[in-house]
Design an enzyme around this catalytic site. Structure first.
Site, PDB file in Angstrom:
ATOM      1  N   THR A 231      -2.493   0.189  -4.325  1.00 31.30           N
ATOM      2  CA  THR A 231      -2.919   1.457  -3.744  1.00 31.30           C
ATOM      3  C   THR A 231      -4.344   1.847  -4.109  1.00 31.30           C
ATOM      4  O   THR A 231      -4.889   1.368  -5.105  1.00 31.30           O
ATOM      5  CB  THR A 231      -1.948   2.574  -4.194  1.00 31.30           C
ATOM      6  OG1 THR A 231      -2.359   3.825  -3.675  1.00 31.30           O
ATOM      7  CG2 THR A 231      -1.891   2.657  -5.723  1.00 31.30           C
ATOM      8  N   GLY A 232      -4.899   2.734  -3.319  1.00 29.35           N
ATOM      9  CA  GLY A 232      -6.176   3.335  -3.664  1.00 29.35           C
ATOM     10  C   GLY A 232      -6.032   4.469  -4.650  1.00 29.35           C
ATOM     11  O   GLY A 232      -7.019   4.953  -5.212  1.00 29.35           O
TER      12      GLY A 232
ATOM     13  N   SER B  65      -4.997   0.154   6.294  1.00 29.98           N
ATOM     14  CA  SER B  65      -6.418   0.537   6.352  1.00 29.98           C
ATOM     15  C   SER B  65      -7.329  -0.569   5.845  1.00 29.98           C
ATOM     16  O   SER B  65      -6.863  -1.610   5.379  1.00 29.98           O
ATOM     17  CB  SER B  65      -6.641   1.818   5.531  1.00 29.98           C
ATOM     18  OG  SER B  65      -5.885   2.891   6.063  1.00 29.98           O
TER      19      SER B  65
ATOM     20  N   LYS C 254      -7.951  -5.152  -3.582  1.00 30.85           N
ATOM     21  CA  LYS C 254      -6.529  -5.377  -3.823  1.00 30.85           C
ATOM     22  C   LYS C 254      -6.217  -6.875  -3.817  1.00 30.85           C
ATOM     23  O   LYS C 254      -5.357  -7.333  -4.574  1.00 30.85           O
ATOM     24  CB  LYS C 254      -5.707  -4.658  -2.764  1.00 30.85           C
ATOM     25  CG  LYS C 254      -5.841  -3.138  -2.804  1.00 30.85           C
ATOM     26  CD  LYS C 254      -5.012  -2.482  -1.709  1.00 30.85           C
ATOM     27  CE  LYS C 254      -5.145  -0.970  -1.728  1.00 30.85           C
ATOM     28  NZ  LYS C 254      -4.299  -0.329  -0.699  1.00 30.85           N
TER      29      LYS C 254
ATOM     30  N   ASN D 225      -9.033  -0.865   3.213  1.00 34.64           N
ATOM     31  CA  ASN D 225      -8.886  -1.291   1.818  1.00 34.64           C
ATOM     32  C   ASN D 225      -7.711  -2.255   1.630  1.00 34.64           C
ATOM     33  O   ASN D 225      -7.499  -2.782   0.542  1.00 34.64           O
ATOM     34  CB  ASN D 225      -8.770  -0.087   0.866  1.00 34.64           C
ATOM     35  CG  ASN D 225      -7.568   0.788   1.142  1.00 34.64           C
ATOM     36  OD1 ASN D 225      -6.851   0.611   2.119  1.00 34.64           O
ATOM     37  ND2 ASN D 225      -7.349   1.762   0.272  1.00 34.64           N
TER      38      ASN D 225
ATOM     39  N   ASP E  56       0.864  -1.173   0.000  1.00 31.15           N
ATOM     40  CA  ASP E  56       0.000   0.000   0.000  1.00 31.15           C
ATOM     41  C   ASP E  56       0.906   1.231   0.000  1.00 31.15           C
ATOM     42  O   ASP E  56       2.087   1.149   0.369  1.00 31.15           O
ATOM     43  CB  ASP E  56      -0.888  -0.035   1.248  1.00 31.15           C
ATOM     44  CG  ASP E  56      -1.653   1.250   1.453  1.00 31.15           C
ATOM     45  OD1 ASP E  56      -2.341   1.678   0.505  1.00 31.15           O
ATOM     46  OD2 ASP E  56      -1.551   1.838   2.549  1.00 31.15           O
ATOM     47  N   MET E  57       0.376   2.366  -0.378  1.00 29.87           N
ATOM     48  CA  MET E  57       1.218   3.570  -0.454  1.00 29.87           C
ATOM     49  C   MET E  57       0.998   4.505   0.734  1.00 29.87           C
ATOM     50  O   MET E  57       1.827   4.579   1.622  1.00 29.87           O
ATOM     51  CB  MET E  57       0.967   4.292  -1.787  1.00 29.87           C
ATOM     52  CG  MET E  57       1.515   3.524  -2.986  1.00 29.87           C
ATOM     53  SD  MET E  57       1.308   4.384  -4.579  1.00 29.87           S
ATOM     54  CE  MET E  57       2.297   5.860  -4.312  1.00 29.87           C
ATOM     55  N   ASP E  58      -0.125   5.217   0.746  1.00 31.74           N
ATOM     56  CA  ASP E  58      -0.348   6.209   1.794  1.00 31.74           C
ATOM     57  C   ASP E  58      -0.530   5.544   3.153  1.00 31.74           C
ATOM     58  O   ASP E  58      -1.362   4.649   3.322  1.00 31.74           O
ATOM     59  CB  ASP E  58      -1.570   7.063   1.449  1.00 31.74           C
ATOM     60  CG  ASP E  58      -1.349   7.865   0.179  1.00 31.74           C
ATOM     61  OD1 ASP E  58      -0.611   8.859   0.235  1.00 31.74           O
ATOM     62  OD2 ASP E  58      -1.894   7.469  -0.870  1.00 31.74           O
TER      63      ASP E  58
END
Length: 275
Positions: free
Chosen positions: A75-76, A226, A202, A228, A41-43
């Site tokens: 990522t979202g 999170s 994902k 997601n 994931d990124m953020d």
């Protein structure tokens, strides 16, 4: 339907499976299962609070790439705001964007796509405007933040998101969204709600890549913070929650690493992949 109720229900759906999966993963870790793909994931995970990748994390990723391990941003974010980081990190294989709404190669070839209907996006926008939340919408061409296009039908839509620090507004949004069919609800922060087409996640995108590459989910390490990320963390061979992750993610993860501001991703890669 309140937002807290929604979150607890969403988590509970996976909790029993999570306990069972955690036992399985613990056995695999003890047997030193070889990781062939790292999903990040990124953020809140790969990126620090300043939206940067730390040097230690860059070094760990570079070493993983040297071992011919796939490193995949999951990522979202949309492709436009994801790809520059893939380029910076010199990634070589795939990108999962918009919570699994699209799967790309790093050289910008689209492999898979799931769209929301323009009519649905327009209704979501109007609902959010009435409730008074901040909104963003990701199309295949651009991102709209607190603004709507002249014609929703001129675009192909991947994702809708909204956020508010006022709990009653989030509660109302989730209640209104519960009347829609064909939506997948999740979040990337406790103060937001994200919407994709039903079944998009994902984890599902990682299953797609497993088939393409010729590996299994047991050979994946996934890191996130999170809701997601919850499915990919549960279904990966090693599911890693960040130290700053939402408590639900920590509860179903296989391992809790340090925070995104303290090289949590690097430490997980070092522990399970490099050493």
């Amino acid at each position: 339907m309140g937002y807290k109720w929604f979150s607890y229900r969403f988590i509970a759906t996976f909790d029993k499976m999570g306990r069972k999966e955690n036992i399985k993963r613990s056995v695999m870790m003890a047997n030193n299962t070889k990781i062939k793909l790292i999903a990040l994931d990124m953020d809140g995970t790969l990126l620090t609070s300043n939206h940067e990748v730390s040097q230690r994390t860059k070094n760990a990723i570079a070493k993983a790439l040297e071992k011919d391990i796939h490193v995949v941003l999951s990522t979202g974010r949309g492709f436009q705001t994801c790809h520059p980081f893939a380029k910076e990190l010199k990634l070589t294989s795939y990108l999962i964007t918009a919570n699994g709404g699209e799967i790309w190669t790093v050289d910008k070839r689209l492999l898979n796509q799931h769209l929301l209907q323009a009519e649905t996006i327009e209704k979501l926008w109007n609902t959010g405007k009435e409730v008074g939340v901040d909104m963003w919408m990701i199309s295949t061409d651009r991102i709209f933040r607190n603004e709507a296009p002249d014609n929703f039908y001129d675009y192909k839509w991947l994702k809708f998101g909204c956020q508010s620090k006022e709990q009653d507004k989030l509660d109302r949004m989730v209640e209104d969204l519960s009347y829609y069919e064909g939506l997948e609800l999740t979040n990337s922060l406790p103060i937001n709600v994200e919407v994709n087409p039903k079944g998009v996640s994902k984890a599902k995108a990682l299953h797609f890549l497993c088939e393409k590459i010729g590996i299994t989910m047991d050979e994946i390490m996934a890191c996130g913070d999170s809701l997601n990320d919850i499915k990919m963390i549960q279904e990966a061979g090693i599911g890693v929650a960040m130290g700053n992750a939402q408590e639900a993610i920590k509860n179903v993860s296989n391992y809790v690493t340090d925070t995104n501001d303290n090289d949590g991703v690097a430490k997980a890669i070092e522990k399970f992949v490099l050493y």
